[in-house]
Design an enzyme around this catalytic site. Structure first.
Site, short mmCIF file in Angstrom:
data_model
loop_
_atom_site.label_atom_id
_atom_site.label_comp_id
_atom_site.label_asym_id
_atom_site.label_seq_id
_atom_site.Cartn_x
_atom_site.Cartn_y
_atom_site.Cartn_z
N ASP A 133 45.79 20.89 11.51
CA ASP A 133 45.24 22.27 11.85
C ASP A 133 44.79 22.02 13.47
O ASP A 133 44.50 20.87 13.64
CB ASP A 133 44.08 22.71 11.10
CG ASP A 133 43.49 24.19 11.10
OD1 ASP A 133 43.86 25.00 10.33
OD2 ASP A 133 43.11 24.49 12.02
N CYS A 159 44.31 40.07 2.52
CA CYS A 159 45.65 40.42 2.61
C CYS A 159 46.05 42.02 2.49
O CYS A 159 46.93 42.38 3.34
CB CYS A 159 46.48 39.71 1.15
SG CYS A 159 46.48 38.15 1.71
N1 LIG Z 1 44.19 34.17 1.89
C1 LIG Z 1 45.19 34.66 0.98
O1 LIG Z 1 44.66 34.91 -0.17
C2 LIG Z 1 46.50 34.78 1.00
C3 LIG Z 1 47.20 35.01 0.15
C4 LIG Z 1 49.02 35.03 0.31
C5 LIG Z 1 49.20 34.94 1.61
N2 LIG Z 1 48.48 34.70 2.69
C6 LIG Z 1 49.10 34.52 4.05
O2 LIG Z 1 48.88 33.22 4.24
C7 LIG Z 1 48.59 33.38 5.80
C8 LIG Z 1 47.57 32.32 6.00
O3 LIG Z 1 46.42 33.02 5.35
P1 LIG Z 1 45.23 32.26 5.20
O4 LIG Z 1 44.27 33.34 4.66
O5 LIG Z 1 45.32 30.84 4.75
O6 LIG Z 1 44.47 32.26 6.89
P2 LIG Z 1 43.39 31.48 7.59
O7 LIG Z 1 42.80 32.13 8.82
O8 LIG Z 1 42.49 30.88 6.42
O9 LIG Z 1 43.78 29.88 7.81
C9 LIG Z 1 44.80 29.67 9.13
C10 LIG Z 1 44.79 28.37 9.63
O10 LIG Z 1 45.63 28.23 10.68
C11 LIG Z 1 44.97 27.34 11.58
N3 LIG Z 1 46.02 27.56 12.92
C12 LIG Z 1 46.23 28.55 13.71
N4 LIG Z 1 46.83 28.33 14.86
C13 LIG Z 1 47.32 26.93 14.57
C14 LIG Z 1 48.11 25.92 15.16
N5 LIG Z 1 48.68 26.49 16.28
N6 LIG Z 1 48.42 24.78 14.70
C15 LIG Z 1 47.55 24.39 13.69
N7 LIG Z 1 46.86 25.26 12.96
C16 LIG Z 1 46.65 26.51 13.41
C17 LIG Z 1 43.68 28.02 11.85
O11 LIG Z 1 42.92 27.30 12.60
C18 LIG Z 1 43.34 28.11 10.75
O12 LIG Z 1 42.52 26.98 9.83
C19 LIG Z 1 48.65 34.72 6.29
O13 LIG Z 1 49.96 34.99 6.65
C20 LIG Z 1 48.12 35.15 5.00
O14 LIG Z 1 48.52 36.97 5.08
C21 LIG Z 1 47.16 34.40 2.41
#
Ligand SMILES: NC(=O)c1ccc[n+]([C@@H]2O[C@H](COP(=O)([O-])OP(=O)(O)OC[C@H]3O[C@@H](n4cnc5c(N)ncnc54)[C@H](O)[C@@H]3O)[C@@H](O)[C@H]2O)c1
Length: 434
Positions: A30, A263
């Site tokens: 991250d 989502c």
């Molecule tokens: N949250 C859910 O329940 C869920 C379920 C299914 C799918 N999704 C999908 O999964 C994806 C992620 O969702 P999330 O809720 O985990 O997001 P989140 O915001 O909790 O986490 C994203 C992470 O990515 C990191 N990040 C951003 N840019 C970066 C980079 N250049 N290098 C390294 N790290 C980087 C951020 O610091 C953060 O920790 C989204 O597309 C979402 O739609 C989420």
């Protein structure tokens, strides 16, 4: 199998931890240094039941690592998963792909040896091809394939969903990439969980179609609840009668204050945009978005009615702020619409939430956060149940009614019955669709 998981949020962290539990060597990367230092210290930055134990076990076993060094870890990996956020883009409602493409550029420069680059983030149709183009353009010699592997886990039950999925969807155009993904998911493959292989575009769309369908189901029952209130029917009975039909199913038929979360709001909005861009308007999804907004506004009016027609000068105790129980996620929670509307119209609002305060404090200015429902209700004019945390399901209703200035309850999750609440000494009880 060596895996680099880029993005260590709800999806990246859970997926990385579970892949390590499958026996793979996983590095969760991250670019948020605070997050990585917490994880290195054994702290889980989010609330997700069961995650901490599983994480510590795999760290101890030497299979799970955390790092802010994308370059080295991508170079060493057989499979690189992109699990960064795809929030709603300001202005047009589309998915913001800035983070995904930024990672693609970094990955391009770091790839070494045959690597499968897998998008786990929810991304619009065509994004995987763009990721491929970016990598190819920046590093024409890179030996890689692209795959789409959308994630379906639910916050609050994420580990179980990941370990016992209804299905795993994989979009991959090359057999070599398909084999790598099969190896990644080998423990699930052996236990005969369905792994559905398809092309990139179908995989990308499957995720949006699934979320939009579930959001539609919730919105349908919420609209039906509104009609129940007018005609004197009970939505719980209607939902039960509907849900026993195997073609319909009983899940996602619970009437409430409208869907929220990380989502459904952003994915329905992105699907509507995808449809518009391809001249196939997603009319059902567009209506779902509209009806969901109306549902949240309807809840505000319901509470206002309960308070005698005005919020002005009233004290309201709200139980639950997160979009659902067992998560600390506040993204697009209905509370973020309902609570500011009450405060804006003159109410003082106290909120109790087992995990929501950490995020919620910044998102809900003017709210007083409290530890217990009983203190929050002292001299209050109404209690509003917004999120059905277990600890709100068995409240001592008599005790609550006694300490309130006006014992009024808006149960927006239908967890109590009018009879038990009124018998306990409340003067008024409203719920959704009953
Ligand atoms: N949250 C859910 O329940 C869920 C379920 C299914 C799918 N999704 C999908 O999964 C994806 C992620 O969702 P999330 O809720 O985990 O997001 P989140 O915001 O909790 O986490 C994203 C992470 O990515 C990191 N990040 C951003 N840019 C970066 C980079 N250049 N290098 C390294 N790290 C980087 C951020 O610091 C953060 O920790 C989204 O597309 C979402 O739609 C989420």
């Amino acid at each position: 199998m060596k895996i680099a998981m880029i993005g260590t949020g709800y999806v990246g962290l859970v997926s990385g931890v579970c892949f390590s539990d499958f026996g793979h060597n996983v590095v969760c990367v991250d670019n948020n240094p605070d997050k990585i230092s917490k994880l290195k210290n054994g702290e889980v930055p989010i609330f997700e039941p069961g995650l901490e134990d599983l994480m510590l076990r795999n760290v101890k076993a030497g299979r799970l690592h955390f790092s802010d060094d994308l370059k080295t870890n991508v170079a060493n990996a057989d499979a690189v998963f992109i699990a960064v956020g795809t929030p709603t883009r300001r202005g047009d409602g589309h998915a913001d792909l800035t983070y995904v493409y930024a990672v693609a550029e970094e990955v391009a420069k770091a790839i070494s040896g045959y690597t499968v680059v897998v998008t786990k983030s929810t991304v619009p149709v065509g994004t995987n091809r763009e990721v491929e183009r970016i990598i190819r353009q920046l590093n024409p010699d890179a030996d890689f394939d692209i795959a789409s592997n959308p994630e379906f886990l639910r916050e609050g039950a994420a580990i179980d969903d990941f370990m016992r999925p209804d299905r795993v969807v994989v979009g991959a155009n090359s057999e070599k990439a398909q084999k790598v993904i099969r190896d990644v998911y080998r423990p699930l493959f052996l236990r005969e969980y369905p792994i559905v292989m398809m092309d990139l575009e179908s995989a990308e769309l499957t995720k949006y179609a699934s979320n939009a369908f579930l959001a539609t189901k919730i919105t349908f029952i919420n609209e039906m609840a509104s009609l129940c209130e007018r005609v004197g029917a009970d939505i719980k009975l209607v939902a039960k009668g509907m849900g026993l039909d195997g073609r319909i199913g009983n899940k996602f038929l619970h009437a409430g204050p409208g869907f929220g979360g990380s989502c459904f709001p952003k994915d329905t909005s992105a699907l509507a945009r995808i449809g518009q861009e391809h001249s196939v308007p997603m009319q059902i999804t567009e209506t779902v978005i509209k009806v969901n907004e109306e549902t949240k506004r309807r809840m505000v009016l319901k509470i206002e009615d309960l308070c005698g027609g005005s919020f002005n000068g009233k004290t309201i105790a709200v139980l639950g702020a997160t979009f659902k129980p067992d998560t600390d996620d506040m993204r697009d929670a209905p509370s973020l619409t309902i609570i500011p509307a009450m405060i804006g119209n003159g109410a003082s609002v106290r909120v109790v939430d087992p995990q929501g305060a950490h995020e919620g404090k910044a998102l809900l200015p003017g709210v007083e956060w409290m530890e217990s429902a009983y203190t929050a209700c002292e001299n209050a004019d109404a209690i509003v149940i917004l999120t059905e945390w277990n600890e709100f399901r068995a409240l001592d209703l008599e005790r609550l009614a006694k300490v309130m200035a006006k014992p009024n309850m808006a149960d927006l999750r239908n967890i109590y019955s009018a009879k038990e609440v009124l018998d306990a000494g409340f003067e008024n009880y409203v719920s959704v669709g009953r």
